[in-house]
Design an enzyme around this catalytic site. Structure first.
Site, mmCIF file in Angstrom:
data_model
loop_
_atom_site.group_PDB
_atom_site.id
_atom_site.type_symbol
_atom_site.label_atom_id
_atom_site.label_comp_id
_atom_site.label_asym_id
_atom_site.label_seq_id
_atom_site.Cartn_x
_atom_site.Cartn_y
_atom_site.Cartn_z
ATOM 1 C CE1 TYR A 7 -1.737 -2.652 9.168
ATOM 2 C CE2 TYR A 7 -3.564 -3.858 10.149
ATOM 3 C CZ TYR A 7 -3.099 -2.923 9.261
ATOM 4 O OH TYR A 7 -3.981 -2.237 8.460
ATOM 5 C CG ASP A 22 -6.904 -3.691 7.949
ATOM 6 O OD1 ASP A 22 -6.744 -3.792 6.712
ATOM 7 O OD2 ASP A 22 -6.712 -2.623 8.558
ATOM 8 C CD GLU A 56 -9.663 1.120 4.676
ATOM 9 O OE1 GLU A 56 -9.838 2.100 3.940
ATOM 10 O OE2 GLU A 56 -9.558 1.197 5.915
ATOM 11 C CG HIS A 95 -5.226 -9.134 13.020
ATOM 12 N ND1 HIS A 95 -5.852 -7.955 12.707
ATOM 13 C CD2 HIS A 95 -5.321 -9.905 11.922
ATOM 14 C CE1 HIS A 95 -6.320 -8.015 11.475
ATOM 15 N NE2 HIS A 95 -6.015 -9.188 10.977
ATOM 16 N NE ARG A 128 -5.356 1.851 10.215
ATOM 17 C CZ ARG A 128 -4.312 2.257 9.496
ATOM 18 N NH1 ARG A 128 -3.469 1.352 9.023
ATOM 19 N NH2 ARG A 128 -4.108 3.531 9.247
ATOM 20 C CD GLU A 134 -2.993 -0.979 2.275
ATOM 21 O OE1 GLU A 134 -3.441 0.103 2.640
ATOM 22 O OE2 GLU A 134 -3.254 -2.039 2.847
ATOM 23 C CG ASP A 153 -2.060 -2.461 5.760
ATOM 24 O OD1 ASP A 153 -0.870 -2.764 5.559
ATOM 25 O OD2 ASP A 153 -2.438 -1.301 5.994
#
Length: 950
Positions: A334, A106, A108, A381, A336, A18, A104
């Site tokens: 990470y 997650d 999104e 996670h 988030r 990203e 990533d």
């Protein structure tokens, strides 16, 4: 054969991440055979306006970007500023044998990976590559063990995006029409704003109560030391067996919640103190209990934001920006995540450092395991922790500034989570005596000693309340026994007043949203950023203060869209979205119920969000029905709030104001309310004071030349004078005439300015004369004070009066001097705040061109709405600097070329266009194309790359 081994045999793999920073780090770990490129966040999204929607779509689809009539089909478009990047990715893909989507991990990130696949349309094998830390081993492991795209996660994220689009695009226009243009509503942001407004309402309704008690300082008769003090300080707990009232015993109305407690006023308290002057006291009881405190769980997104706010003064947005850099550069996992789980590798690394740094005595026999406490947490996670199988100590990282401080916080918390409990003893001592008037008084003192600090050697959690006592604070009491005689050295009378509930800080608002299960932890930083940017909330110190505008917005939403800002309803929507992610519910039926409504109340099994009734029987109207009947919304009513004495606070299109009486009625009064005024500070007395100030139009007389009336006014940007043009004067179009207007000098005021003053002000700018080359010199009054102007060369004047008196000779003398860069003499700082914990340099408040700002000599940050030079605290100053540093240096925008170089620029553009065409001749059509291309490139260059929202 694994992808890694294939790469060694000459294959070419394209890895898409990203961010460019992440791409650079990962490229170093993968080596030859891999091309690592960034998508720079989202490459495709719903259109931002009807102009971006393809021509084949009409009606509501063009407005919403979603086809609500055909199963809520989203219309996706490649972002204009990403088209060049998409072309580059397609070119790289054409030369590759495999594609790795490494966005990533997650939801999104999963959606971004899906969009990349949809846009690039790869004809080579596609792998979804996931990792939670950017280390060499983690990246190679991710390449060797890719997975397929998780379509359920993609569907859930798409449903969120469509839901938020429908909510925002349907409700926001209602705010534009009924409150003020350019406002916005959102599924979570509107609820977050309501929380802040409700807390302010509680403060406004709050009535303080006064209560008194006694504090006794008792001597044990022994010589004390640090381990056994000679004095014992205790507070009056009961009189004649009845507990003495404390702040917690009073309600928001200032009254006692129960009659079972004794409310001491000042007179009674002083009388009791006098009666206890010669009383013999004794220890009535000593109660000792073991004390044990376990370490805190490793950080997840919200707890990291809360602690960074408490300990480092970071806002949620700044915390996530700094954490993003630490993650991309391989320092932390990470950031988030909802999880508090540590991998076996991380647990081993933490336990190894406990032994190394603190000794085996601080290491528990078994590793600590933290169960997830967040509903619907993505437990695959990890918690936020230092990366790698061996944690780098903060000193080993080479980090500096904000990144060092945040890494240190994460490192300490992670290591402490694998340490032993802190243990000790808590003691409560009761002391009694009978007063001269016969009343029995009992005092109480509590203490705590820590015999083994355990995890507290590494880390102690902060508190939202600055007056709260932290876990590692000891309170040692003298070693006394029941029956010991004590002497009262001093008995003091103490008065107290109850306080209104504290305003939310970023940390406490994040905590509240999470406890109510509203929104996702990964979005809280952006939500708080939005309500601050929209002007719904501003900061005073670290407190979040709602603006009067937010009161009007929340008032409208509560009265006419109550279900949409209902806390339980919003939480249930979050549950439903998570159920869609787990495959337990379908997206389209759920969206239909939300948008169009249904005839009968739904159940949790059939969609959940539909069952949040709004008191209208079995029928549950959808969003579309709610926004259809706007005639029922009285714009004036929802923006009006009674203050008292017939005064009303109103929120107008140009800001808040107070008003008494109707506009056209006799005795009507109106006054603007300062933007930085907190709603709970607008008392009847202050409103009267504002109304008493001069306001409205002050007629000064007629201009003897034009005959136009000259008036003085008080505007939102200060007092000014202007002329009233005759009726029929064109105000728009080619022949439009603008009235002459001028701001008052600082030395002038509305109630003293004269017609002569006004005419002189409106005569500016004044032509002083011309220099030897014929260039005109004028004297002008500008935003930053009086100045001279000669062509493009401006020189400041020291006094406003010089605008009317300066001669040509004096002006030429000023221009003969070398131009001063900056100020001729540095002004002293307005306030000193102390030493910044990051730069370790003194922080001061200075007065700048754009108002007061804080600076440590390296970073400057302008004071925000709600901040004042008088009230700003050192912590708030450090926070402003931290946020400014987290944003990085300001991005430079392309400057337009001077007009005299237009011909050269045109020639260059024409040559560029000619190279790109197959025709050798430079036709007029080619020139036009080149001009359009150049214009498009200039526009594109001004846009910054859209980063993934938090």
């Amino acid at each position: 054969m694994s992808p890694t081994s294939e790469a060694a045999h000459g294959g070419r793999r394209l890895v898409i991440v990203e961010s460019p920073a992440k791409a650079k780090t990962i490229k170093g770990y993968l080596g030859p055979g891999y091309v690592v490129e960034a998508s720079v966040g989202h490459i495709r999204d719903l259109p931002s306006g009807a102009a971006e929607v393809p021509e084949k779509y009409t009606g509501e689809v063009r407005r919403l970007g979603v086809d609500v009539e055909h199963d809520f089909q989203p219309i996706y478009v490649v972002n204009a500023d990403k088209k060049a990047q998409v072309r580059k990715l397609k070119e790289l893909l054409a030369e590759s044998d495999e594609l790795f989507l490494a966005t990533d991990e997650d939801r999104e990130g999963e959606a971004i990976a899906w969009h990349l696949q949809e846009v690039l349309k790869p004809k080579v094998p596609v792998h979804r590559m996931v990792f939670h830390e950017i280390t060499k081993d983690a990246i190679r492991e991710a390449v060797a063990n890719p997975r397929e795209l998780n379509q359920r996660m993609v569907d859930a994220q798409e449903t969120r995006r469509i839901l938020d689009r429908l909510y925002g695009y349907e409700v926001s226009p209602v705010l534009w029409k009924k409150v003020m243009p350019k406002l916005s509503a959102g599924r979570v942001q509107s609820v977050a704003t309501r929380l802040v407004v409700e807390r302010e309402r509680e403060r406004i309704a709050f009535r303080s109560a006064e209560y008194w008690d006694l504090t006794g300082t008792f001597a044990t008769g022994r010589t004390g030391d640090a381990s056994d003090p000679s004095q014992l300080v205790a507070r009056l707990a009961a009189v004649d067996g009845k507990r003495v009232a404390q702040g917690r015993d009073f309600g928001a109305d200032g009254r006692l919640k129960s009659e079972s407690v004794l409310h001491l006023d000042e007179a009674n308290a002083r009388a009791l103190a006098a009666a206890l002057a010669d009383t013999a006291f004794a220890v009535r009881s000593v109660e000792s209990k073991p004390y044990r405190r376990s370490p805190y769980a490793p950080f997840r997104t919200t707890t990291l934001q809360q602690e960074a706010s408490r300990k480092l003064g970071f806002g949620a947005k700044a915390t996530m920006q700094v954490a993003q850099k630490l993650y991309e550069n391989g320092f932390i996992t990470y950031m988030r995540t909802d999880s508090t789980i540590l991998s076996d590798t991380a647990v081993s690394a933490a336990r190894a450092q406990v032994t190394q740094l603190y000794g085996a005595d601080y290491l528990p026999e078994k590793p600590r395991v933290y169960a997830g406490k967040v509903k619907n947490a993505q437990e695959a996670h990890e918690a936020i922790r230092p990366s790698g199988d061996r944690f780098r100590t903060p000193a080993e990282t080479g980090l500096t500034g904000d990144q060092f401080r945040l890494y240190e916080l994460i490192w300490k918390r992670t290591v402490a989570s694998q340490m032993k409990d802190a243990t000790g003893n808590s003691v409560t001592v009761k002391i009694g005596g009978r007063a001269a008037d016969g009343r029995d008084a009992e005092f109480s003192a509590s203490g705590k000693t820590i015999t083994f600090h355990g995890f507290m050697k590494a880390y102690v959690e902060g508190a939202d309340d600055p007056n709260a006592e932290l876990d590692d604070r000891e309170r040692r009491l003298p070693q006394v026994a029941e029956g010991d005689a004590l002497t009262a050295d001093e008995i003091t009378v103490d008065g107290h007043a109850t306080k209104p509930p504290a305003r939310y800080t970023e940390a406490s608002l994040v905590k509240e949203l999470e406890e109510r299960e509203i929104g996702r932890p990964s979005t809280y930083a952006s939500i708080i950023g939005t309500i601050l940017d929209r002007g719904y909330v501003f900061k005073k110190g670290t407190a979040l203060v709602p603006s009067f505008l937010s009161f009007a917005v929340v008032n409208l939403l509560e009265k006419h869209f109550g279900r949409l800002v209902d806390y339980d309803f919003t939480a249930r929507m979050e549950d439903d979205l998570d159920r869609i992610a787990r495959g337990e519910a379908q997206s389209v039926p759920w969206l239909k119920r939300f948008y169009f409504g249904e005839g009968e109340a739904g159940t949790a099994a059939s969609g959940g969000a539909a069952d949040a009734g709004n008191g209208d029987g079995d029928h549950l109207g959808g969003l579309k029905e709610l926004v259809t009947d706007l005639g029922a919304i009285d714009a004036r009513e929802i923006s009006s709030f009674p203050v008292g004495n017939d005064i009303v606070l109103r929120v107008g299109r140009y800001g808040p104001y107070v008003e008494r009486g109707e506009k056209e009625a006799e005795g009507h009064q109106r006054a603007d309310v300062p933007d930085e005024l907190a709603p709970d500070e607008l008392t009847v007395e202050l409103a009267e004071e504002l109304l008493a100030k001069p306001s409205g139009d002050f007629e000064l007389g007629a201009d003897p030349v034009s005959g136009n009336q000259i008036v003085a006014k008080d505007g939102r940007y200060g007092p000014y004078v202007t002329e009233i043009l005759p009726e029929g004067t064109p105000k728009t179009g080619k022949n439009a005439v603008k009235p002459r207007t001028a701001s008052l000098f600082k030395s002038m005021s509305l109630d003293t300015v004269t017609l002569e003053d006004a005419l002189r002000l409106m005569s500016l700018p004044r032509v002083v004369g011309a220099d030897a080359e014929g260039v005109e010199i004028t004297a002008q009054n500008g935003r930053y004070g009086p100045y001279l102007k000669k062509g493009t060369d401006s020189r400041s004047l020291t006094e406003e009066a010089q605008l009317f008196t300066i001669t040509l000779e004096e002006a030429l003398a000023i221009y003969a001097q070398p131009k001063q860069r900056g100020r001729a003499a540095a002004k002293p700082p307005l306030k000193e705040l102390g030493t910044d914990p990051v730069s370790e340099k003194p922080v001061v408040v200075k007065d700048g061109r754009f108002g007061p700002y804080v600076t440590d000599g390296e970073t400057n940050a302008t004071l925000r709405t709600g901040d004042s030079v008088e009230d700003i605290t050192p912590e708030r100053g450090y926070e402003l600097l931290a946020e400014k540093r987290a944003k990085g240096p300001a991005k430079k925008t392309a400057k337009k070329a001077p007009a005299k170089k237009a011909t050269t620029a045109k020639k260059t553009a024409t040559k560029t266009a000619a190279k790109k065409t197959t025709t050798a001749k430079k036709t007029t059509a080619a020139k036009k194309t080149a001009t359009k291309t150049a214009a498009k490139k200039t526009t594109t260059a001004k846009k910054t790359a859209a980063a993934k929202p938090e």
